[in-house]
Scaffold this motif. Structure first.
Motif, PDB file in Angstrom:
ATOM      1  N   ILE A   1      32.667  12.902 -38.848  1.00 40.84           N
ATOM      2  CA  ILE A   1      33.729  13.345 -38.422  1.00 40.84           C
ATOM      3  C   ILE A   1      34.279  14.371 -39.466  1.00 40.84           C
ATOM      4  CG2 ILE A   1      36.301  12.885 -39.545  1.00 40.84           C
ATOM      5  CD1 ILE A   1      35.715  10.192 -39.137  1.00 40.84           C
ATOM      6  N   ARG A   2      33.486  14.896 -40.517  1.00 43.05           N
ATOM      7  CA  ARG A   2      34.072  16.576 -41.352  1.00 43.05           C
ATOM      8  C   ARG A   2      32.937  17.128 -40.608  1.00 43.05           C
ATOM      9  NH1 ARG A   2      32.712  18.349 -47.067  1.00 43.05           N
ATOM     10  NH2 ARG A   2      33.760  19.956 -47.236  1.00 43.05           N
ATOM     11  N   THR A   3      32.176  16.892 -40.040  1.00 39.83           N
ATOM     12  CA  THR A   3      31.739  18.003 -39.717  1.00 39.83           C
ATOM     13  C   THR A   3      32.173  18.224 -38.262  1.00 39.83           C
ATOM     14  OG1 THR A   3      29.144  17.328 -40.487  1.00 39.83           O
ATOM     15  CG2 THR A   3      28.947  18.712 -38.408  1.00 39.83           C
ATOM     16  N   ASN A   4      32.557  17.056 -37.461  1.00 34.55           N
ATOM     17  CA  ASN A   4      33.438  17.959 -36.311  1.00 34.55           C
ATOM     18  C   ASN A   4      34.521  18.523 -36.349  1.00 34.55           C
ATOM     19  OD1 ASN A   4      31.031  16.942 -34.459  1.00 34.55           O
ATOM     20  ND2 ASN A   4      31.396  15.548 -34.871  1.00 34.55           N
ATOM     21  N   LEU A   5      34.710  17.921 -37.964  1.00 32.29           N
ATOM     22  CA  LEU A   5      36.398  18.953 -37.932  1.00 32.29           C
ATOM     23  C   LEU A   5      36.533  19.560 -38.256  1.00 32.29           C
ATOM     24  CD1 LEU A   5      39.915  18.142 -38.405  1.00 32.29           C
ATOM     25  CD2 LEU A   5      39.086  17.210 -40.928  1.00 32.29           C
ATOM     26  N   GLN A   6      35.457  20.348 -38.643  1.00 31.81           N
ATOM     27  CA  GLN A   6      34.947  21.392 -39.524  1.00 31.81           C
ATOM     28  C   GLN A   6      35.555  22.755 -38.202  1.00 31.81           C
ATOM     29  OE1 GLN A   6      31.463  21.840 -42.121  1.00 31.81           O
ATOM     30  NE2 GLN A   6      32.853  21.150 -44.158  1.00 31.81           N
ATOM     31  N   LYS A   7      34.587  22.150 -37.560  1.00 32.60           N
ATOM     32  CA  LYS A   7      34.069  23.127 -35.658  1.00 32.60           C
ATOM     33  C   LYS A   7      35.498  23.247 -34.962  1.00 32.60           C
ATOM     34  CE  LYS A   7      29.401  21.351 -35.478  1.00 32.60           C
ATOM     35  NZ  LYS A   7      28.206  20.844 -34.224  1.00 32.60           N
ATOM     36  N   PHE A   8      35.930  22.209 -35.133  1.00 35.87           N
ATOM     37  CA  PHE A   8      37.810  21.668 -34.472  1.00 35.87           C
ATOM     38  C   PHE A   8      38.133  22.530 -35.146  1.00 35.87           C
ATOM     39  CE2 PHE A   8      41.914  20.021 -33.519  1.00 35.87           C
ATOM     40  CZ  PHE A   8      42.156  20.542 -32.544  1.00 35.87           C
ATOM     41  N   LEU A   9      38.785  22.922 -36.515  1.00 31.63           N
ATOM     42  CA  LEU A   9      39.597  23.247 -37.432  1.00 31.63           C
ATOM     43  C   LEU A   9      39.099  25.185 -37.411  1.00 31.63           C
ATOM     44  CD1 LEU A   9      40.306  21.605 -40.033  1.00 31.63           C
ATOM     45  CD2 LEU A   9      42.138  21.642 -37.976  1.00 31.63           C
ATOM     46  N   GLY A  10      38.165  24.958 -36.956  1.00 35.23           N
ATOM     47  CA  GLY A  10      36.923  27.094 -37.352  1.00 35.23           C
ATOM     48  C   GLY A  10      36.572  26.707 -38.601  1.00 35.23           C
ATOM     49  N   PHE A  11      36.203  26.250 -39.225  1.00 36.25           N
ATOM     50  CA  PHE A  11      35.572  26.897 -40.369  1.00 36.25           C
ATOM     51  C   PHE A  11      33.986  26.236 -40.569  1.00 36.25           C
ATOM     52  CE2 PHE A  11      39.801  24.210 -42.575  1.00 36.25           C
ATOM     53  CZ  PHE A  11      40.482  25.208 -41.978  1.00 36.25           C
ATOM     54  N   ALA A  12      33.738  26.364 -39.156  1.00 33.64           N
ATOM     55  CA  ALA A  12      31.887  25.994 -39.132  1.00 33.64           C
ATOM     56  C   ALA A  12      31.316  27.238 -40.190  1.00 33.64           C
ATOM     57  CB  ALA A  12      31.414  25.435 -38.078  1.00 33.64           C
ATOM     58  N   PRO A  13      30.232  27.105 -40.491  1.00 36.12           N
ATOM     59  CA  PRO A  13      29.953  28.487 -40.953  1.00 36.12           C
ATOM     60  C   PRO A  13      29.279  29.613 -39.627  1.00 36.12           C
ATOM     61  CG  PRO A  13      28.645  25.993 -41.627  1.00 36.12           C
ATOM     62  CD  PRO A  13      29.441  26.318 -40.990  1.00 36.12           C
TER      63      PRO A  13
END
Length: 189
Positions: A160-172
Motif C-alpha cells: 500500500i505505501r509503495t503504491n500510494l507513493q507512486k500515486f501521490l508522485g512521491f516515488a524516488p
C-alpha cells in the motif's frame, strides 16, 4: 472488545488492511510535511532529474560514435554528480524515517495487542518454511494456511505505501540509484 462488523467473516482481515491503509496515509502526510514540500527536496529532485536525463542522452550519443576521452570524463562527472545528489536525497529523507518508524511501531504494537493469537486471514496456498514461520507467528494450531496479523500487516504496509507513493508522485526520481548504500563502481576497482 466488540467491533461493528465483528460477525462479518472477514472483519479482522479487513480491519488490519484498513488500519494499514490509514497508517500509510499518515506516514506519507508526515513525509510530506518533513520532506516533500521543502525547497531543498525540490531542488535535489530536479537536479537528479536533470542529471539523469543528461547522462541518458550522453550515453545514447556515445553509443552512436566513437567515445573520446573527454566525452568519457564528462559522463563520469555527470555520474558522480548524480550519485552525490542521490546520496544527499537519501540523507534528506532519512530524518523523517525515524518519525515514520515510530508511528509504524506504535500501530504494530496496538494491532499486536488487539489481534494476539487470532487468525485474521486464510492463505490460498500452503507456504513454505520461512514464510510459514512469518505467516503463522503467534498462532495456535497446525493449519499452515492460517495467517497472523503481523504477516498481513507487513504485506499490506509494503504494497500500500509503495503504491500510494507512486500515486501521490512521491516515488524516488528515475536516476536516484540505491540511496545511502550504492553498489560499488566497477571502474574504480
Amino acid at each position: 472488545m466488540a467491533y461493528p462488523f465483528s460477525d462479518f467473516k472477514y472483519s479482522d482481515g479487513l480491519t488490519v488492511v484498513g488500519i494499514s491503509f490509514c497508517t500509510a496515509i499518515v506516514c506519507e502526510a508526515i513525509s510530506w510535511v518533513l520532506i516533500y514540500r521543502t525547497n531543498s527536496y525540490k531542488n535535489l529532485r530536479s537536479s537528479i532529474d536533470k542529471a539523469s536525463k543528461k547522462l541518458e542522452t550522453m550515453k545514447t550519443d556515445s553509443n552512436k560514435i566513437n567515445i573520446k576521452k573527454s566525452k568519457t570524463k564528462k559522463i563520469d562527472r555527470v555520474e558522480t554528480s548524480l550519485k552525490e545528489s542521490s546520496r544527499d536525497l537519501s540523507l534528506f529523507k532519512f530524518k523523517s524515517g525515524g518519525v515514520v518508524a515510530l508511528v509504524l511501531f506504535v500501530v504494530f504494537g496496538l494491532l499486536n495487542s488487539l489481534f494476539e493469537g487470532k487468525v485474521v486471514a486464510k492463505l490460498p496456498f500452503q507456504p513454505f518454511g520461512l514464510v510459514m514461520k512469518m505467516s503463522h507467528r503467534g498462532l495456535q494450531g497446525n493449519d499452515p494456511t492460517d495467517c497472523s496479523m503481523a504477516f498481513l500487516y507487513f504485506l499490506c504496509s509494503i504494497s500500500i505505501r509503495t503504491n500510494l507513493q507512486k500515486f501521490l508522485g512521491f516515488a524516488p526520481p528515475r536516476g536516484a540509484g540505491a540511496g545511502l548504500f550504492p553498489m560499488p563502481d566497477p571502474k574504480t576497482s
